[in-house]
Design a protein around this motif. Sequence first.
Motif, short mmCIF file in Angstrom:
data_model
loop_
_atom_site.label_atom_id
_atom_site.label_comp_id
_atom_site.label_asym_id
_atom_site.label_seq_id
_atom_site.Cartn_x
_atom_site.Cartn_y
_atom_site.Cartn_z
N HIS A 1 -29.61 59.24 -83.07
CA HIS A 1 -29.26 59.17 -81.64
C HIS A 1 -30.43 58.52 -80.89
CE1 HIS A 1 -26.19 62.71 -81.80
NE2 HIS A 1 -26.05 61.88 -82.82
N THR A 2 -30.11 57.54 -80.07
CA THR A 2 -31.13 56.80 -79.34
C THR A 2 -30.74 56.74 -77.88
OG1 THR A 2 -31.53 55.43 -81.30
CG2 THR A 2 -32.38 54.61 -79.20
N THR A 3 -31.62 57.25 -77.03
CA THR A 3 -31.39 57.20 -75.59
C THR A 3 -32.30 56.13 -74.99
OG1 THR A 3 -30.75 59.52 -75.51
CG2 THR A 3 -31.40 58.51 -73.43
N ALA A 4 -31.71 55.27 -74.20
CA ALA A 4 -32.45 54.23 -73.49
C ALA A 4 -31.66 53.94 -72.21
CB ALA A 4 -32.63 52.99 -74.36
N ARG A 5 -31.72 52.70 -71.73
CA ARG A 5 -31.03 52.35 -70.48
C ARG A 5 -29.93 51.34 -70.75
NH1 ARG A 5 -35.32 49.77 -66.51
NH2 ARG A 5 -35.88 48.51 -68.28
#
Length: 193
Positions: free
Chosen positions: A79-83
């Motif tokens: 899981h990767t959170t960015a914009r």
Amino acid sequence: MSGCISTVSACRKAGARFSLAVAVRKKIREAVATIPEDAWTPIKYIAAVWNAEEERWISDAEIAEVPFTVFTSKKKTFHTTARLIVRRVKRLNPKSVPEGQAELFGIWRHHVVFTDSLFVLAQAEPMHREHAVVEQIFADLEDSALAHLPSGKFTANAAWLTLAATATTSPAPPATSPPPSTPEHGPAPSAAT
């Protein structure tokens, strides 16, 4: 986005930043729909961009961003959170609205970038667009002169490389963005010019 998991993982492991164009599908549309109307910032392009689908010059748009997590169907470690950086352009051609689109997507065309860039929104979005111009030049080269390499003959390779270098260093804009016919960005020239 699922095909980008190895790219994002490699960037994260190497400490590099990423900026990836994203197809506007269901989850992306849902995320874009959460952006409040007052979060959109108007931007002006330094040079107008020809939009073939809308058959018009685009010289302004609006941008906004929203946090987003990708690869949620994979193991939690992926899981990767960015914009999500979203650029929207008002649709002027009703024929270009895809059938069955919600009102939000019928009025605006959205271009979405998933990035972990440290640059502020007003810097990150145009930087990504500049990368797209360079990628288009590479694609044009691969589909033209470089498609003939290697030919097995030194002189033929030299000729194709010379043509490729000449084409990419020419002051003329790429075929995907025809030059304006007037300072006010009048109609695009015909394909014959």
